[in-house]
Write an enzyme that holds these catalytic residues in place. Structure first.
Site, PDB file in Angstrom:
ATOM      1  N   HIS A  99       7.401  37.497 -15.046  1.00 28.45           N
ATOM      2  CA  HIS A  99       7.949  36.334 -14.339  1.00 28.45           C
ATOM      3  C   HIS A  99       9.103  35.647 -15.066  1.00 28.45           C
ATOM      4  O   HIS A  99       9.772  34.786 -14.485  1.00 28.45           O
ATOM      5  CB  HIS A  99       6.829  35.337 -14.002  1.00 28.45           C
ATOM      6  N   ASP A 122       1.766  31.475  -7.034  1.00 28.82           N
ATOM      7  CA  ASP A 122       1.334  31.926  -8.357  1.00 28.82           C
ATOM      8  C   ASP A 122      -0.037  31.327  -8.698  1.00 28.82           C
ATOM      9  O   ASP A 122      -0.342  30.203  -8.297  1.00 28.82           O
ATOM     10  CB  ASP A 122       2.380  31.417  -9.374  1.00 28.82           C
ATOM     11  N   HIS A 124      -0.568  30.604 -11.674  1.00 25.01           N
ATOM     12  CA  HIS A 124      -0.184  29.808 -12.839  1.00 25.01           C
ATOM     13  C   HIS A 124       0.950  28.842 -12.487  1.00 25.01           C
ATOM     14  O   HIS A 124       1.633  29.023 -11.474  1.00 25.01           O
ATOM     15  CB  HIS A 124       0.286  30.735 -13.964  1.00 25.01           C
ATOM     16  N   ASP A 126       3.441  28.274 -14.776  1.00 30.21           N
ATOM     17  CA  ASP A 126       4.619  28.751 -15.519  1.00 30.21           C
ATOM     18  C   ASP A 126       5.509  27.589 -15.933  1.00 30.21           C
ATOM     19  O   ASP A 126       6.730  27.646 -15.878  1.00 30.21           O
ATOM     20  CB  ASP A 126       5.379  29.820 -14.716  1.00 30.21           C
ATOM     21  N   HIS A 139       7.004  34.474 -19.975  1.00 33.47           N
ATOM     22  CA  HIS A 139       6.674  34.514 -18.532  1.00 33.47           C
ATOM     23  C   HIS A 139       5.805  33.322 -18.110  1.00 33.47           C
ATOM     24  O   HIS A 139       5.642  33.092 -16.910  1.00 33.47           O
ATOM     25  CB  HIS A 139       6.018  35.853 -18.128  1.00 33.47           C
ATOM     26  N   ASP A 226       4.661  35.612  -7.500  1.00 34.87           N
ATOM     27  CA  ASP A 226       3.959  36.319  -8.573  1.00 34.87           C
ATOM     28  C   ASP A 226       2.743  36.971  -7.910  1.00 34.87           C
ATOM     29  O   ASP A 226       1.934  36.278  -7.273  1.00 34.87           O
ATOM     30  CB  ASP A 226       3.547  35.269  -9.623  1.00 34.87           C
ATOM     31  N   ASP A 228       0.085  37.821  -8.997  1.00 33.71           N
ATOM     32  CA  ASP A 228      -1.209  37.290  -9.426  1.00 33.71           C
ATOM     33  C   ASP A 228      -1.598  36.023  -8.660  1.00 33.71           C
ATOM     34  O   ASP A 228      -2.708  35.506  -8.841  1.00 33.71           O
ATOM     35  CB  ASP A 228      -1.288  37.123 -10.945  1.00 33.71           C
ATOM     36  N   GLU A 271       5.677  40.639 -11.573  1.00 40.51           N
ATOM     37  CA  GLU A 271       4.408  40.893 -12.271  1.00 40.51           C
ATOM     38  C   GLU A 271       3.653  42.123 -11.749  1.00 40.51           C
ATOM     39  O   GLU A 271       2.473  42.298 -12.087  1.00 40.51           O
ATOM     40  CB  GLU A 271       3.503  39.646 -12.289  1.00 40.51           C
TER      41      GLU A 271
HETATM   42  N1  LIG Z   1       3.868  34.631 -14.911  1.00 40.04           N
HETATM   43  C1  LIG Z   1       2.645  34.656 -15.388  1.00 40.04           C
HETATM   44  N2  LIG Z   1       1.816  35.578 -15.014  1.00 40.04           N
HETATM   45  N3  LIG Z   1       2.323  33.701 -16.260  1.00 40.04           N
HETATM   46  C2  LIG Z   1       1.058  33.624 -16.925  1.00 40.04           C
HETATM   47  C3  LIG Z   1       1.051  32.521 -17.945  1.00 40.04           C
HETATM   48  C4  LIG Z   1      -0.258  32.383 -18.643  1.00 40.04           C
HETATM   49  C5  LIG Z   1      -0.369  31.189 -19.580  1.00 40.04           C
HETATM   50  N4  LIG Z   1      -0.321  29.945 -18.848  1.00 40.04           N
HETATM   51  C6  LIG Z   1       0.712  31.221 -20.644  1.00 40.04           C
HETATM   52  O1  LIG Z   1       1.592  30.422 -20.630  1.00 40.04           O
HETATM   53  O2  LIG Z   1       0.701  32.073 -21.510  1.00 40.04           O
HETATM   54 MN   LIG Z   2       4.030  33.554 -12.770  1.00 40.92          MN
HETATM   55 MN   LIG Z   3       0.968  34.121 -12.598  1.00 41.71          MN
END
Ligand SMILES: NC(=[NH2+])NCCC[C@H](N)C(=O)O
Ligand SMILES: [Mn+2]
Ligand SMILES: [Mn+2]
Length: 299
Positions: A99, A122, A124, A126, A139, A226, A228, A271
């Site tokens: 990402h 997402d 998350h 991010d 990411h 994303d 996920d 991702e």
């Molecule tokens: N784009 C993604 N899949 N991001 C996941 C981030 C996971 C976690 N919050 C981190 O900063 O490490």
């Molecule tokens: Mn993401």
């Molecule tokens: Mn994510």
């Protein structure tokens, strides 16, 4: 929606630590992305892949940012390419890659829109910074960087900042937020539909409200999807899966409603990691969602 789509592959895996996400763009090509969108009547050009450096730069151990230089360099290259795609009147469709690629996508796109809206689909937020990141993985930082928060090499891509204002962002699908991200969401008033709201309101209302919210305040909307954000049962080929996610059907509905409202002006799908996948099904899911985003209808 624009009638011409330009695909840019970004085989980026330096924003996190799982090998294989660099093969995401090709996984989506093997799933037939160009042919599929051409079948819907678009003229599709595949620009091929942006070149990604190696993780061989000397890193500063004092900063919590893995592969900063290589990620920042790729973001500049991608940003310039995406800017030129928008300027030639085509729809930029960016295939990731982790990402962190969204830093470059948004740098290129936001140059062309004064009030760019962003839908961040997402699990998350991010929204981490080097100070708040539990992992040092870039990411987990692209949305913060695009808000102008973080290391200057990431916030200042293409020499301007910020790319997007907090009130023009809608996060959909969040279910794994770090403490610093929660604080930032509250402090900046970012609109978030967590899984709680999606369960409670239903995806129909979530997307209706999102469209209503972004329609008047923005002059273009970037969708950063994303994989996920989806439940790992439907999209297993991702590096940071979180159970309890958005279903494949809900995601289709979301894409169809965005297509109907005709508000999306650029997108990245990120991702996808074929090494972690089962028979490339996550890439297939991504391509089918693109079909709905670009207006595919059954009848
Ligand atoms: N784009 C993604 N899949 N991001 C996941 C981030 C996971 C976690 N919050 C981190 O900063 O490490
Ligand atoms: Mn993401
Ligand atoms: Mn994510």
């Amino acid at each position: 929606m624009k009638s011409k789509i330009t695909i840019v592959g970004v085989p980026m895996d330096l924003g996190q630590r799982n090998p294989g996400v660099n093969m995401g763009p090709n996984a989506m090509r093997y799933a037939g992305v160009s042919e599929y969108l051409e079948g819907l009547g678009y003229k599709v050009t595949d620009y091929n892949d942006i070149e990604i450096g190696k993780a061989e730069y000397l890193e500063d151990p004092k900063i919590n940012l893995r592969n900063l230089k290589a990620v920042a360099d790729a973001s500049e290259t991608l940003g310039e390419k995406v800017d030129s795609i928008v300027k030639s009147g085509e729809f930029p469709l960016i295939l990731g890659g982790d990402h962190s690629v969204a830093i470059g996508s948004l740098a290129g796109i936001a140059k062309n829109y004064k009030k760019l809206g962003v839908i961040w689909y997402d699990a998350h937020g991010d929204l981490n910074t080097p100070e708040t990141s539990p992992s040092g993985n870039i990411h987990g930082m692209p949305l913060a960087a695009s808000l102008g928060i973080g290391h200057p090499a990431l916030t200042n891509v293409l020499n301007y900042s910020p790319k997007v204002k907090p009130e023009n962002i809608v996060i959909i699908g969040a279910r794994d937020l770090d403490a610093g991200e929660r604080e930032l969401i509250k402090a900046r008033g970012i609109k978030v539909y967590t899984m709680h709201e999606i369960d409670r309101l239903g995806m129909t209302r979530v997307i209706e409200e999102t469209i209503e919210y972004l329609k008047d305040r923005t002059d273009g909307v970037h969708l950063s999807l994303d994989l996920d954000g989806l439940d790992p049962a439907d999209a297993p080929g991702v590096g940071t899966p979180v159970i309890g996610g958005i279903s494949y059907r809900e995601s289709h509905l979301a894409m169809e409603m965005l297509a109907e409202a005709d508000i999306i002006t650029s997108a990245d799908f990120v991702e996808v990691n074929p090494i972690l996948d089962e028979r490339n099904r996550t890439a297939v899911v991504a391509v089918k969602l693109m079909g709905s985003l670009f207006g595919e209808k059954l009848l």
